[in-house]
Design an enzyme around this catalytic site. Structure first.
Site, mmCIF file in Angstrom:
data_model
loop_
_atom_site.group_PDB
_atom_site.id
_atom_site.type_symbol
_atom_site.label_atom_id
_atom_site.label_comp_id
_atom_site.label_asym_id
_atom_site.label_seq_id
_atom_site.Cartn_x
_atom_site.Cartn_y
_atom_site.Cartn_z
ATOM 1 N N GLU A 235 0.910 -1.164 -0.214
ATOM 2 C CA GLU A 235 0.097 0.104 0.116
ATOM 3 C C GLU A 235 1.050 1.247 -0.047
ATOM 4 O OE1 GLU A 235 -3.018 0.427 3.078
ATOM 5 O OE2 GLU A 235 -3.678 -1.997 2.867
ATOM 6 N N SER B 106 5.197 -10.962 -10.794
ATOM 7 C CA SER B 106 6.204 -10.209 -10.408
ATOM 8 C C SER B 106 7.041 -10.422 -9.228
ATOM 9 C CB SER B 106 5.860 -8.597 -10.477
ATOM 10 O OG SER B 106 5.616 -8.398 -11.766
ATOM 11 N N GLY C 168 29.028 2.567 -28.186
ATOM 12 C CA GLY C 168 29.023 1.717 -29.342
ATOM 13 C C GLY C 168 27.800 1.347 -29.870
ATOM 14 N N ASP D 298 15.398 -3.386 -11.869
ATOM 15 C CA ASP D 298 14.125 -3.895 -11.454
ATOM 16 C C ASP D 298 14.125 -4.938 -10.349
ATOM 17 O OD1 ASP D 298 11.332 -3.564 -11.144
ATOM 18 O OD2 ASP D 298 11.018 -5.095 -12.747
ATOM 19 N N HIS E 85 9.325 -2.767 -9.180
ATOM 20 C CA HIS E 85 8.232 -2.133 -9.431
ATOM 21 C C HIS E 85 7.167 -2.672 -8.531
ATOM 22 C CE1 HIS E 85 7.693 -5.873 -12.303
ATOM 23 N NE2 HIS E 85 6.516 -5.595 -11.870
#
Length: 454
Positions: free
Chosen positions: A59, A213, A272, A139, A109
């Protein structure tokens, strides 16, 4: 997040704990019963592994900022931007990677901007988690819970993973309780998905959906090989194309968080591009893949190690490099000070070069952190062709906001509204102070120009 071809949805994670974390003595978990009369099953392995995969509920409050056009600012009390705060709730998955310390790894995330993080175990116990650190560009996030009698997942060497190896994804899709899916490794070293700053993904056809996730991708021994972090498909649905962050990459990052409380990213100091058939033909190269070095930054780790423009980096620490993005991801997730062996092709001959990575902390940032109009660019302290200090556009996403205002990779920003800029910190400070139109003084090769942000 909509893309030109399809839709990429974030979904996964996992990873290693401290530098001392390695494969446990009981890592070789059985996946077939020894009784010939029984049907082969993954159940014995999963019974050992699934208690280490957790559900994460968060939350928090999400803050959004929107720039107010000058003609409407009197409606907002003269403010340059409008700030909105919205409460949110979210669900994801995580992996216990150190039972003694209570370390849990998940995707950044999943827990980003969270005020409260609750970790729920498969036995029903719930714990408030503390975020020890996170890295947005790769992440990952590391959490800590105060819990006893918990299990951790042993770590596998993801560099030994091969296309065709069987893998199992474990997580909590769509807010359901723990779910297990299986598949194979479809590809290695995937990049160019534009979902993170550092991309070197494992591709798998194991079903991965929303809510996975932070969940684990394991081999048939129950060892952690990756972090299921994104899916590729229409409307966010699974179509057998999922992506996971390799466990070795994550271990390097988590080790840095454990030691320093943050990621101290390594820096090689080159610009590059990928080697392809066209470049190979134009440059009369003997290889058709790898990382082509177009420029070496002065006083960088690359220059000190002996890397030259025109070199093609084909291996890092003995592992093949297929693209510049893959090289960037591997270097960027190693810690500052790491010693790296690079194999390069120079004038048709292969040679090995040892380099000690520099420290990118504080010098490389995503430009969106400074101004929305610069989103899509990566900024680095650099120099112009004349040797003057400035802020270099070291990387630039095509069709981004930064590209739309006219910035190009290799540009060096040396001024904001006629005020001199020499570092990323200078640029950030100057742009915060400016109200209204911003004029960036850019050096492009030997040419000086101004790009205007309204």
């Amino acid at each position: 997040m909509k893309k030109a071809v399809n839709r990429l949805i974030f979904t996964t994670a996992i990873m290693i704990g401290t530098a001392s974390i390695g494969m446990s003595a009981n890592a070789a978990l059985p996946f077939f019963s020894s009784d010939k009369n029984e049907v082969p099953s993954l159940a014995p392995m999963l019974e050992e592994t699934t208690p280490a995969i957790v559900s994460i509920a968060v939350e928090g409050t999400q803050v959004s900022r929107q720039r107010v056009p000058e003609m409407f600012r009197h409606f907002f009390g003269g403010q340059n931007e409008q700030v909105q705060e919205r409460p949110f709730k979210g669900l994801g998955s995580g992996v216990i990677i150190d039972a003694k310390e209570g370390y849990v790894v998940t995707n950044n995330h999943v827990v980003d901007n969270a005020d409260e993080i609750i970790v729920k175990l498969t036995d029903g116990r719930e714990f408030k988690a503390k975020k020890l650190g996170a890295d947005e560009q790769s992440d990952i996030a590391l959490l800590k819970i105060e819990a006893k009698n918990i299990k951790a997942v042993p770590l596998a060497n993801s560099d030994k993973l091969r296309v065709g190896d069987f893998v199992v994804a474990i997580g909590n899709p769509f807010g359901l309780s723990q779910t297990v899916t299986s598949g194979i490794v479809s590809a290695m070293g995937r990049s160019g998905l534009n979902i993170g700053g550092y991309e070197d993904f494992i591709q798998t056809d194991a079903a991965i959906n929303r809510g996975n996730s932070g969940g684990a991708l394991v081999n048939l021994r129950g060892e952690l090989v990756g972090i299921n972090t994104a899916i590729f498909g229409p409307n966010g649905g699974n179509v057998g194309i999922g992506f996971a962050i390799p466990s070795n990459m994550m271990k390097s990052l988590v080790d840095q968080i454990v030691e320093f409380g943050e990621v101290r990213r390594g820096l090689l100091g080159i610009l590059g591009q990928d080697v392809d058939a066209g470049l190979a033909e134009a440059m009369n190269l003997d290889v058709n893949k790898g990382a082509f070095v177009s420029e070496v930054s002065p006083d960088s780790a690359a220059e000190k190690g002996g890397i030259e423009s025109g070199d093609i980096i084909t291996h890092i620490n003995g592992l093949e490099v297929s693209s510049f993005q893959e090289l960037r991801a591997k270097i960027g997730t190693m810690g500052a000070g790491a010693e790296v062996e690079l194999t390069v092709m120079r004038k048709g001959k292969s040679r090995k070069i040892d380099v000690t990575l520099g420290d990118a902390t504080g010098t490389v940032v995503a430009a969106r952190e400074i101004h929305p109009a610069l989103e899509g660019a990566t900024l680095t302290n650099g120099k112009t062709e004349r040797g003057n200090d400035g802020v270099m556009i070291s990387e630039l996403e095509s069709r981004s906001a930064a590209a739309s205002i006219g910035l190009q990779e290799g540009d060096v920003i040396v001024g904001v509204n006629r005020s001199r800029v020499t570092t990323v910190a200078d640029l950030s400070r100057q742009m915060e102070e400016v109200q209204g139109v911003i004029a960036l003084n850019v050096q492009r090769g030997k040419t000086s120009l101004y790009l205007v942000i309204r």
